[in-house]
Structure formats: structure tokens, C-alpha cells
Design an enzyme around this catalytic site. Structure first.
Site: not given
Ligand code: GDP
Ligand code: IMO
Ligand code: MG
Length: 454
Positions: A12-13, A15, A39-40, A225, A322, A324, A326, A353, A355, A438
Site C-alpha cells: 500500500d505504498e 504502487k 488492492g492498487h 505487496q 481490500v 476496509g 484501519p 504521501h 502531502d 507523490g
Molecule cells: P498500492 O497497493 O501500493 O497500489 O497502494 P494502495 O492503492 O493500496 O494505497 C495507496 C493509497 O494512497 C491509495 O488510496 C492512493 O490513491 C493513495 N495515494 C497514492 N499516492 C499518494 C500520495 O502521494 N498522496 C496521497 N495523499 N495519497 C496517495
Molecule cells: P498491495 O499490493 C498491504 C498483508 C496482509 C497480511 C499478509 C498476508 O495492495 O500493496 P495474504 O492475504 O497475502 O496471505 O496476507 O500480507 N498483505 C498486504 N498488505 N498491501 C497488500 O497488497 C497486501 N497483500 C497482503 O494484510 O498481513
Molecule cells: Mg494496496
């Protein structure tokens, strides 16, 4: 040429967003590991797309490939494709015949084992990821190619399903239903196979990608991941079951390491830490619903840790894409990033992030750890030792909230000076240049410093 996008922390960085910003020059985007645990997010023109299997290039109409290293749930895949079609997109998705299939019993067993594991539970997404990779390694998996050959599919299911049923019923004492029924599974998955064939979706991934590269196309390899939840390089056992690290991009796509290594490997960094799931987190602030230990005030964040955590969680929308849930939050962890930079061989960084942290008086980072009386700059190999690490914090002056879209349009020098100091500290410590910053979730909210395709 290829560009590889890798999560440098806990997932969730951001990507998906980085795949999107560089996506214009790309022809094919391939995922190389993971499944619908990902969840991208891509935000374009105020519209938000959350993708779990369809590669993020779909938003720009690019071909998406699920590589051999992925585990694919056809039900989720087709649902996602259908939903995107309803939203006016036309995703062109190919799936490696060597990729493994997530079956309903994998999902069921993921849930059962998580409940059973108690303290060792990773807090999985319960999408059946671990059980599917287990069967892959146990040479009893079902592959995408098997769905196209009913006789092979039946043979595989007849071998494996009774074992899974016995495991659920006899070892775990659970009642089982149609997810453990050979006939039901055979009919359902044969139909998925027919749809895959009708839509011409299956490929020999490595060959397909190499042919596209040879024809002069640009390929992006989209990691899911992150490094610290990599099964080899992460905080085992609180990890996922695949290799998000850059080596996985070769194994999981079928492109040789020398091909992947000719292109950039971009580490995606969130400017602070967030994670769903369990395990230690030395720079953690506060806790979520008592799930996690309270932050140790002596390390610097004081009694405001909980409040700060809530502030960052809400500003950053830190609730799982994925599930919801926290997310837990903490300050940036530099030992974790040094480990990631080495394990992946990053050639560039996208730091997201910044910002979200705007408006804080001070921003801290875990610069090093204190482990058993010694100062260390990188992550120890065992999670138990990692749990004993105390972060030594470094404090930076905060920066104020500004018009980030204007900053993105103007470029790097328009970023507030204090934020640039923070960014440059990260780049210096990792000896890796910044490619992008970002400053918001949207496509126009990224400062592009370097374009890896130029
Ligand atoms: P991923 O799994 O690495 O693709 O990341 P996620 O989509 O799960 O989580 C990143 C969240 O941060 C998403 O809601 C993006 O829309 C949001 N996001 C990505 N880059 C930035 C940023 O630079 N600033 C802010 N405020 N949100 C961002
Ligand atoms: P993206 O691609 C953040 C975490 C789960 C759990 C561990 C193992 O959106 O960055 P799993 O279901 O893969 O066997 O769960 O990994 N996890 C993630 N955490 N972002 C993800 O994907 C993740 N995919 C799995 O929360 O701790
Ligand atoms: Mg994600």
C-alpha cells in the site's frame, strides 16, 4: 525495455499510482506475483479505480498480463473485468498458463488456518493466497492451463480435493460444502477455462513479454505487496506467500534477470509507515482498537502518539483497500528501507504521501535501531529480533499544506524546503535518486523528476 515497480515497505505504498503516472509510455503492464490480496488504486480525473488483479495499466488502456508467478482467482478476475467494462473501460488482460489457480477450498482453508493460528496469524486478506502457493510448492496445484483441458482439470481435482476436505474436516473439525466438492469445482472451473479460451486470454507469459520487448515495446512489471512482507526477505511469518522483491519480477514473469536488470527498478516508498495485519513495528504510533501495543513514549512521540496516528490515518485514508480495516501507522523506518534498497537493487525511488504529513510541526523517522544494546542501520533477519528493536528517531522540521497540484505542475523545486530536506535525507541514506514525489492521489498530483522510459 522493462521498468519494475516494487513496494519497499509493507504494501500500500502507492504502487498503482506510480504505474499509472509512468504508464503513458508503456505498452504492457505485467503483474509477477500475488493475487487478489493486492488492492492498487489509480485516481484519474477525480475517478477512483481500485484494482486487485487487473494490472493498473488498464486505466490507460494498456495490455495487462498476470504472470506465471501470480495466483489467480478467475471469479475475482472476471468480476473485475466486467465491472471495469461497465465503467467504460475495455481491459485487455492476458493470463499466464503457468499461473496457479485459487480455488474455493484455498479461500476456505485460509480463513480456517488464520483462526487457528492465533498469535502467529498474519492477518491475511483471506483470499486463499497462502494455501494456493502451498499447493504450488507441494506440486498439487491447478494451473490456468489446466482449466483449458477438462481431463487434466478433473484428474488434478480428483487427487487434491479429498485431501483438502479431510484437512478441513478431520484436522480442523469444520463442516465443508460445495467448495470441497469435486463435481461442483470441475463444472465451475471448466467454464472459467472456456471463457479464458473464448476471449483468447491465456499466454505463455515469458515468451509473450519477450516478443513484445523484441518488437520495441515497453513493459512495466507491477509488483504487489512490499519487501517487508516478502516471504524470503520480510518479517516472517507475518508475510505474504510470494516474492514482491525485484528478483520475483524475473521468476514471476518469465523474463531473464538480465532483461529485467537492464531496466530501472523503482522502489515505492510511503513517506511514513502503514500496515494492515499483525507483527512488530518499531516505529509504530499508537494502535488500532487495542490490536497493537501502544507506542513507547520514551522513543519520542510522547503521549500524543495515538492522536498523531489518528491524524495521519485519517489524512492518508489509511483504511485497507481490500478489507476496509484501519491500518496501523508509524514513522518512516530507515533500516527497513536500507534493507529494501539492497534486496531489490533500487535504481530510483518514488516517495509518496508527503502531502499527508503536511501540517505537522515535526516529522520523525526511525533512523536506526537499538538492538540488544547495539546500534544497527538495517533490519535483523529474524522477526523476534526485529520485535526487540527500538527505533532511534531523527526529527525533521515539518512543512505546511500547500496547493499540491500547483507544486506538481511547477516541479521539484516548488516542494516546500523542509519537505525537500526530508526527501533528500531518504535519497542520501539509500544512495538512490528520487524519480518521483507523490503529493496527492491523482495522476496530476505527482512531481516527476525522472522518467524511466526516456
Ligand atoms: P498500492 O497497493 O501500493 O497500489 O497502494 P494502495 O492503492 O493500496 O494505497 C495507496 C493509497 O494512497 C491509495 O488510496 C492512493 O490513491 C493513495 N495515494 C497514492 N499516492 C499518494 C500520495 O502521494 N498522496 C496521497 N495523499 N495519497 C496517495
Ligand atoms: P498491495 O499490493 C498491504 C498483508 C496482509 C497480511 C499478509 C498476508 O495492495 O500493496 P495474504 O492475504 O497475502 O496471505 O496476507 O500480507 N498483505 C498486504 N498488505 N498491501 C497488500 O497488497 C497486501 N497483500 C497482503 O494484510 O498481513
Ligand atoms: Mg494496496
Amino acid at each position: 525495455m522493462t521498468v519494475t515497480i516494487v513496494g519497499s515497505q509493507l504494501g500500500d505504498e502507492g504502487k498503482g499510482g506510480v504505474v499509472d503516472i509512468y504508464g503513458d509510455a508503456v505498452d504492457v503492464v505485467a503483474r509477477y506475483q500475488g493475487g487478489d490480496n493486492a488492492g492498487h488504486t489509480v485516481v484519474h480525473d477525480g475517478t477512483k479505480y481500485k484494482l486487485s488483479l487487473v494490472p493498473s495499466g488498464a486505466i490507460r488502456g494498456k495490455v495487462g498480463v498476470l504472470g506465471n508467478g501470480c495466483v489467480v482467482n478467475p471469479e475475482t478476475l472476471f468480476d473485475e473485468i466486467d465491472t471495469l467494462r461497465e465503467r467504460g473501460l475495455d481491459p485487455d488482460v492476458r493470463v499466464a498458463e503457468r499461473a496457479h489457480v485459487i480455488l474455493p477450498y484455498h479461500r476456505a482453508l485460509d480463513g480456517i488456518e488464520e483462526d487457528e493460528k492465533a498469535d502467529l496469524a498474519a492477518g491475511t486478506t483471506k483470499r486463499g493466497i497462502g494455501p494456493t502457493y502451498e499447493d504450488k510448492a507441494g506440486r498439487r496445484g491447478v494451473r490456468i492451463g489446466d482449466l483449458l483441458e477438462p481431463d487434466v482439470l478433473r484428474e488434478r481435482l480428483e487427487y487434491v480435493v479429498p485431501q483438502k476436505k479431510a484437512l478441513a474436516e478431520e484436522v480442523f473439525g469444520k463442516e465443508t460444502g460445495e467448495e470441497f466438492d469435486v463435481e461442483h469445482l470441475f463444472e465451475t472451473y471448466r467454464e472459467y477455462g472456456e471463457r479464458l479460451a473464448e476471449e483468447g486470454m491465456t499466454v505463455d507469459c515469458g515468451t509473450y513479454l519477450q516478443e513484445r520487448i523484441d518488437a520495441g515495446d515497453n513493459v512495466m512489471l507491477e509488483g504487489a505487496q512490499g519487501t517487508s512482507i516478502d516471504i524470503d526477505h520480510g518479517i516472517y511469518p507475518y508475510v505474504t506467500s510470494s516474492n514482491p522483491t525485484a528478483g520475483g519480477a524475473s521468476v514471476g514473469s518469465g523474463l531473464g534477470p538480465t532483461v529485467v536488470g537492464q531496466g530501472d527498478v523503482i522502489g515505492i516508498v510511503k513517506a511514513y509507515l502503514s500496515r494492515v495485519g499483525t507483527g512488530p513495528l518499531p516505529t509504530e504510533l499508537g494502535g488500532v482498537d487495542g490490536q497493537t501495543p501502544d507506542y513507547d513514549a520514551t522513543t519520542g512521540a510522547g503521549g500524543d502518539a495515538e492522536e498523531l496516528a489518528t491524524y495521519i490515518r485519517d489524512e492518508g485514508g489509511e483504511y485497507g483497500t481490500v478489507t476496509g480495516r484501519p491500518r496501523r501507522v508509524g514513522w518512516l523506518d530507515m533500516p527497513m528501507l536500507r534493507h529494501a534498497a539492497r534486496a531489490n537493487g533500487f535504481t530510483g525511488l518514488a516517495i509518496n504521501h508527503i502531502d499527508v504529513l503536511a501540517g505537522l510541526e515535526e516529522v520523525k523517522v526511525g533512523h536506526s535501531y537499538r538492538l540488544d544494546g547495539e546500534e544497527t542501520l538495517t533490519m535483523p533477519p529474524t522477526t523476534e529480533a526485529w520485535g526487540r528493536c527500538e527505533a532511534t528517531l531523527k526529527t525533521f522540521e515539518g512543512w505546511s499544506d500547500v496547493d499540491w497540484t500547483a507544486v506538481a505542475a511547477e516541479g521539484y523545486d516548488a516542494i516546500p524546503e523542509a519537505a525537500r530536506t526530508y526527501l533528500e535525507y531518504i535519497a542520501d541514506e539509500l544512495e538512490t535518486p528520487i524519480y518521483a514525489v507523490g503529493v496527492g492521489p491523482g495522476r496530476e498530483e505527482t512531481v516527476i523528476v525522472e522518467d524511466p522510459y526516456e
